[in-house]
Design a protein around this motif. Structure first.
Motif, PDB file in Angstrom:
ATOM      1  N   ALA A  36      -7.733   9.365 -32.160  1.00  0.00           N
ATOM      2  CA  ALA A  36      -6.296   9.103 -32.100  1.00  0.00           C
ATOM      3  C   ALA A  36      -5.552  10.254 -31.443  1.00  0.00           C
ATOM      4  N   LYS A  37      -5.900  11.487 -31.800  1.00  0.00           N
ATOM      5  CA  LYS A  37      -5.194  12.638 -31.243  1.00  0.00           C
ATOM      6  C   LYS A  37      -5.549  12.871 -29.773  1.00  0.00           C
ATOM      7  N   ALA A  38      -6.757  12.518 -29.377  1.00  0.00           N
ATOM      8  CA  ALA A  38      -7.087  12.549 -27.952  1.00  0.00           C
ATOM      9  C   ALA A  38      -6.206  11.557 -27.205  1.00  0.00           C
ATOM     10  N   GLY A  39      -5.982  10.412 -27.818  1.00  0.00           N
ATOM     11  CA  GLY A  39      -5.089   9.419 -27.224  1.00  0.00           C
ATOM     12  C   GLY A  39      -3.658   9.912 -27.118  1.00  0.00           C
ATOM     13  N   VAL A  40      -3.204  10.659 -28.118  1.00  0.00           N
ATOM     14  CA  VAL A  40      -1.854  11.221 -28.087  1.00  0.00           C
ATOM     15  C   VAL A  40      -1.692  12.154 -26.889  1.00  0.00           C
ATOM     16  N   MET A  41      -2.704  12.956 -26.615  1.00  0.00           N
ATOM     17  CA  MET A  41      -2.627  13.875 -25.479  1.00  0.00           C
ATOM     18  C   MET A  41      -2.566  13.112 -24.160  1.00  0.00           C
ATOM     19  N   ALA A  42      -3.355  12.055 -24.026  1.00  0.00           N
ATOM     20  CA  ALA A  42      -3.327  11.264 -22.796  1.00  0.00           C
ATOM     21  C   ALA A  42      -2.003  10.528 -22.659  1.00  0.00           C
TER      22      ALA A  42
ATOM     23  N   ASN B  64      -1.394   7.351 -36.084  1.00  0.00           N
ATOM     24  CA  ASN B  64      -1.378   8.510 -35.193  1.00  0.00           C
ATOM     25  C   ASN B  64      -1.185   8.177 -33.718  1.00  0.00           C
ATOM     26  N   LEU B  65      -1.791   7.114 -33.244  1.00  0.00           N
ATOM     27  CA  LEU B  65      -1.702   6.791 -31.820  1.00  0.00           C
ATOM     28  C   LEU B  65      -0.657   5.711 -31.544  1.00  0.00           C
ATOM     29  N   THR B  66      -0.802   4.560 -32.169  1.00  0.00           N
ATOM     30  CA  THR B  66       0.188   3.503 -31.949  1.00  0.00           C
ATOM     31  C   THR B  66       1.553   3.933 -32.474  1.00  0.00           C
TER      32      THR B  66
END
Length: 252
Positions: A162-168, A118-120
């Motif tokens: 992971a999804k918080a990381g996607v937003m950032a 999801n993030l990487t």
């Protein structure tokens, strides 16, 4: 003589129309669920759409990619440009929710897998395809986030993180590309009625529905409608934003 119109046809006739003719789009995770709905929506208004999926079907313009294997993304980007010569729209929808477990019970290997996909995976998709998008005078990128990334859903710590990381990541990339014609945004849906929910416990899904003021799951076509606007010529000054699609559940 009058002919009755089915309810779904009436619904579709009232939807806004966009002109995507001449534009080339790519949708990761486009073989099923929200991704399939997005592919169909963009195609309906004239876009040439490539489906990038770990399990592609036999329809045209399908490319096998695994977002955790950068070499597959590199090959897909090369093939897309060789055949279509341009990329105007990218919707990164591929993802993995994982099991519903308390953080202290979450297997470390599964935690890393959820973060990796999801993030990487979002980093890898952007790394390979943003250079193609910025070649166009105007282009659009949508990363699929989740309301879990804003709220921190219990028993879904890896997915939420992971999804918080996607937003950032989306905000950071949007600022890096602000002086170009590329607009970068994220979409944060609440629970949507797709096969992804099968990875979660029935109790967890019931809890998510219970949090919705509308008392229901979202539909893939509702996601596709929001995405269509986000990648249209109507969306130009918006960049670095995370748009909610929550049936009233979002609080900020």
């Amino acid at each position: 003589m009058t002919t009755s119109i089915p309810d779904d046809a009436i619904y579709e006739s009232r939807l806004p129309r966009y002109d995507f003719h001449g534009k080339v789009a790519a949708v990761t995770g486009g073989s099923r669920g929200m991704g399939r709905a997005i592919v169909e929506r963009l195609s309906r208004d004239g876009a040439t759409v490539w489906v990038l999926d770990i399990a592609p079907d036999d329809t045209p313009r399908q490319l096998a990619v695994d977002v955790t294997r950068p070499e597959t993304l590199a090959r897909a980007a090369e093939t897309l440009i060789a055949e279509s010569e341009r990329l105007d729209i990218l919707v990164h929808n591929a993802g993995l929710s994982g099991p519903t477990l308390a953080l202290v019970d979450y297997p470390p290997g599964t935690w890393r897998q959820i973060i990796d996909v999801n993030l990487t995976g979002t980093y890898e998709v952007c790394r390979h395809f943003v250079p193609l998008l910025v070649h166009q005078p105007r282009s659009w990128l949508v990363n699929m986030a989740s309301l879990a990334g804003k709220e921190g859903t219990p028993s879904a710590s890896a997915y939420s993180a992971a999804k918080a990381g996607v937003m950032a990541l989306t905000k950071s990339l949007a600022k890096e590309c602000a002086a170009t014609g590329l607009r970068v945004n994220a979409l944060a849906p609440a629970a949507i009625d797709t096969e992804l929910l099968k990875q979660m416990s029935r109790e967890h899904v019931k809890t998510m529905i219970g949090k919705s003021p509308q008392g229901r799951l979202g539909r893939p076509d509702e996601v596709a409608e929001m995405v269509a606007w986000m990648v249209s010529d109507a969306c130009t000054f918006q960049s670095g934003a995370t748009f909610d699609l929550s049936g009233g559940r979002a609080t900020y």
